[in-house]
Design an enzyme around this catalytic site. Structure first.
Site, PDB file in Angstrom:
ATOM      1  N   CYS A  82    -127.392 -55.148 -21.089  1.00  0.00           N
ATOM      2  CA  CYS A  82    -127.559 -56.488 -21.664  1.00  0.00           C
ATOM      3  C   CYS A  82    -126.250 -57.043 -22.213  1.00  0.00           C
ATOM      4  O   CYS A  82    -126.030 -58.261 -22.189  1.00  0.00           O
ATOM      5  CB  CYS A  82    -128.609 -56.468 -22.774  1.00  0.00           C
ATOM      6  N   CYS A  85    -135.504 -54.471 -22.903  1.00  0.00           N
ATOM      7  CA  CYS A  85    -134.730 -55.713 -22.832  1.00  0.00           C
ATOM      8  C   CYS A  85    -133.934 -55.833 -21.540  1.00  0.00           C
ATOM      9  O   CYS A  85    -133.753 -56.935 -21.015  1.00  0.00           O
ATOM     10  CB  CYS A  85    -133.800 -55.830 -24.039  1.00  0.00           C
ATOM     11  N   HIS A 137    -136.730 -60.822 -35.199  1.00  0.00           N
ATOM     12  CA  HIS A 137    -136.469 -61.376 -33.867  1.00  0.00           C
ATOM     13  C   HIS A 137    -137.325 -62.600 -33.536  1.00  0.00           C
ATOM     14  O   HIS A 137    -137.499 -62.932 -32.363  1.00  0.00           O
ATOM     15  CB  HIS A 137    -136.693 -60.329 -32.765  1.00  0.00           C
ATOM     16  N   GLU A 180    -125.669 -49.469 -31.348  1.00  0.00           N
ATOM     17  CA  GLU A 180    -125.374 -50.183 -30.096  1.00  0.00           C
ATOM     18  C   GLU A 180    -124.165 -51.116 -30.272  1.00  0.00           C
ATOM     19  O   GLU A 180    -124.165 -52.263 -29.826  1.00  0.00           O
ATOM     20  CB  GLU A 180    -126.600 -50.982 -29.644  1.00  0.00           C
ATOM     21  N   GLU A 236    -124.072 -51.173 -22.943  1.00  0.00           N
ATOM     22  CA  GLU A 236    -125.432 -51.597 -22.609  1.00  0.00           C
ATOM     23  C   GLU A 236    -125.421 -52.678 -21.528  1.00  0.00           C
ATOM     24  O   GLU A 236    -124.588 -53.584 -21.535  1.00  0.00           O
ATOM     25  CB  GLU A 236    -126.132 -52.122 -23.867  1.00  0.00           C
TER      26      GLU A 236
END
Length: 641
Positions: free
Chosen positions: A333, A409, A151, A315, A331
């Site tokens: 996000c 997040c 990341h 996810e 989710e």
């Protein structure tokens, strides 16, 4: 008149996406500072976000160790890095939220926190521009050794977005200086050049960050690198490094893919970045591919709420029509990323279907992820919670909304979205203004007043003399819409943009009434989890039946009538004020648990196997408001009697 889009002197409210003058667009975002939400539904949520959530976010980041990681990387503290590898990204999303909030509502204490944390980030940055505190501390400065998981550029992308927000909304360039040094480092490091690394980050977002940094600084190399990152997908880079290509959106090139797949947030962030690149470069092939992917996603992989991501495993988006109700992931996000993608497609094409999608996502996929108070969050947003649901792992909705997560997040992502909502309301063309999202707001040459989403009446008042082509989105859900100007009414079709072009006088008004009649919806037969059930919508809102509103039965036992009238009941004192729906339904007369939960279809009531039902009246609330009275049973899809 020439439409005046002057910056509001009170504040520099958000324009998160600001394409260059030469970008290939159909409509343009309003300049920073023009749009300002001034009251009503979204204003209340922005106020709570700014007053409570963002300040609490600082405390949460401090307690979780995000700031300490940066101090260790800067050499002012000793110790080991804590938390996930992407801890810095949560700091950057929070800084972006602070920037937009300072533009919306200046506050000395927030400005002090912004400067403190910006200085902390700058102190952790290496001489060559690299910054990633966990990587710097945990791996003794080793870089880019496992980009599919590290990341590092994901954090960099959020740094760039925060820096641009800070520059636009507050005029402070301190974080922009950090982001520019970091972007210059990436330009030197990655690409097809003889001394460059041919690699991509496992979690997209740097593409959006680089393009927005290009827009802010004019440095073409940032756009070129973003273009390279988008086109490098699907070429086997991640697979050759041992990664599963579907999960990382790396199986098929972005310009030839026909759908979204794999990790939902990764997929929609990459898609949004691809549209940014297409807008700035005139890459029609890339834009057309993104339009196809978005259409397929909405047709086969989106929940009725607009929620994205079917599977807890990875996810991820599932297969077409794989949309479970009780185990749907959706989710928060991913909903935010969906809004970002749809907004860019709206700018590129002007298509009202993208504004419709933004509305669905905001009210029914994003908003359920945060409590009415604004300081507790859902990571996942299923469409059903069963009676006696067990709260197991950290993300489980059975816990109720939580103040923070081990993987945090979503909370700062929610904060930055609330703070930047002003920028998503309207667009402009030469001589024209298009209103896409309805909120009480000042939008340059017009002022909007409305009780939306609970009330379908909207008043638009023109604030300047002269010619203006005023476009008003007519939502696809409104069966009958009435637009009245000077006593003359029209009835534009649903799913269009109705444009009124005339010479206006300051004070002229347009009265709009959308049809918010509740309707039952059934799912495509291929959505197995919802077969034989109905969901209910009123206006832009998806509804849910939640346990606290029911009398004498549990929502798990509920069956509803297919055609009986639904009664609307405004409840000003409930859940910040909602319209509840009363639905004729049935529930078992007794609650005995059978020894075996299956029965033969050909056995009648007289055989003693079919449960006796009694008529009941079920009450439904907007889905976004569930779990504000405890983590109680809830369902969106209701079995037919």
């Amino acid at each position: 008149m020439t439409t005046t889009l002057a910056t509001d002197s009170r504040a520099c409210t958000a324009t998160p996406v600001l394409p260059t003058a030469g970008a290939h667009l159909t409509v343009r975002p309003l300049p920073t500072g023009v749009a300002r939400i001034t009251g009503g539904f979204w204003h209340l949520r922005q106020e709570r976000n700014g007053r409570d959530a963002i300040r609490d976010g600082y405390r949460q980041l401090d307690a979780a160790g995000n700031f300490r990681n940066l101090r260790i990387a800067a050499g002012v503290e000793q110790g080991e890095a804590v938390g996930p590898i992407f801890m810095d990204s949560d700091v950057y999303k929070w800084l972006e939220a602070v920037a937009w909030e300072l533009g919306r509502e200046p506050a000395d204490d927030l400005r002090d926190l912004q400067r403190e944390v910006t200085a902390l980030v700058a102190s952790a940055q290496a001489e060559d521009g690299y910054v990633d505190s966990v990587q710097q501390v945990r791996f003794d400065g080793a870089r880019y050794t496992d980009l599919k998981w590290s990341h590092e550029m994901y954090c960099a992308g959020h740094l760039m977005q925060a820096a641009v927000a800070q520059s636009r909304a507050t005029g402070d360039s301190a974080l922009l200086d950090v982001a520019v040094r970091n972007a210059d480092h990436l330009v030197r490091t990655f690409g097809d050049g003889p001394d460059q690394v041919r690699d991509v980050d496992g979690h997209p977002v740097v593409e959006m960050g680089l393009v927005e940094l290009y827009r802010e600084t004019g440095t073409r190399a940032y756009l070129d690198l973003a273009h390279w990152f988008v086109d490098a997908r699907g070429d086997g880079i991640i697979e050759r490094a041992g990664g599963e290509p579907t999960y990382f959106s790396d199986r098929v090139p972005a310009r030839t893919a026909t759908t979204v797949e794999g990790h939902a947030v990764r997929a929609v962030y990459l898609a949004a970045g691809a549209v940014d690149v297409a807008i700035e470069t005139g890459d029609g092939e890339l834009l057309a591919a993104s339009e196809r992917q978005f259409a397929d996603m909405m047709a086969t992989k989106a929940f009725i709420t607009g929620g994205l991501g079917a599977r807890w495993d990875f996810e991820a988006f599932g297969d077409p029509y794989e949309l479970p109700t009780d185990r749907g992931y959706a989710e928060t996000c991913a909903a935010i990323g969906g809004v970002q993608w749809a907004w860019r497609l709206l700018l590129a094409t002007g298509g009202p279907e993208y504004a419709d999608a933004i509305e669905r996502l905001l009210y029914n996929a994003f908003l359920p992820g945060v409590s009415l108070a604004g300081t507790e969050y859902f990571y996942v947003n299923p469409l059903q919670q069963r009676d006696h649901a067990h709260a197991d792992e950290n993300r489980s909705p059975a816990h109720g909304r939580r103040g923070w997560f081990d993987c945090a997040c979503c909370p700062p992502n929610i904060m930055r979205t609330f703070a930047s909502l002003d920028g998503y309301l309207a667009t402009a063309t030469d001589g024209g203004l298009q209103v896409h999202q309805y909120a009480t707001a000042d939008l340059g040459p017009v002022r909007v007043e409305t009780g939306y989403p609970h009330d379908g009446a909207v008043r638009v008042t023109v604030t300047q003399d002269g010619p203006l082509a005023l476009g008003l989105r007519v939502p696809a859900w409104s069966d009958t819409t009435t637009v009245t100007v000077d006593g003359s009414s029209e009835h534009p079709a649903a799913g269009t943009v109705h444009t009124i072009e005339r010479d206006w006088h300051a004070g002229d008004t347009v009265e709009v009434v959308f049809d918010t009649t509740p309707h039952r919806f059934v799912a495509d037969a291929r959505i197995d989890a919802a077969r034989g059930q109905v969901a209910i919508e009123r206006g832009p809102l998806v509804y849910a039946v939640e346990q606290p509103d029911q009398d004498g039965f549990t929502v798990d036992d509920l069956t509803v009538d297919a055609t009986a009238p639904i009664t609307e009941e405004p409840q000003d004192g409930l859940l910040d004020g909602v319209v509840t729906l009363r639905i004729p339904a049935h529930a078992p007369a007794t609650h005995a648990q059978p020894a075996w939960p299956y029965r033969r279809l050909d056995v009648t009531v007289d055989g003693g196997a079919e449960p006796l039902l009694q008529p009941v009246s079920a009450v439904a609330i907007p889905y976004y408001a569930w779990a504000n009275r405890g983590a109680t049973p809830m369902r969106v899809w209701l079995p037919l009697a």
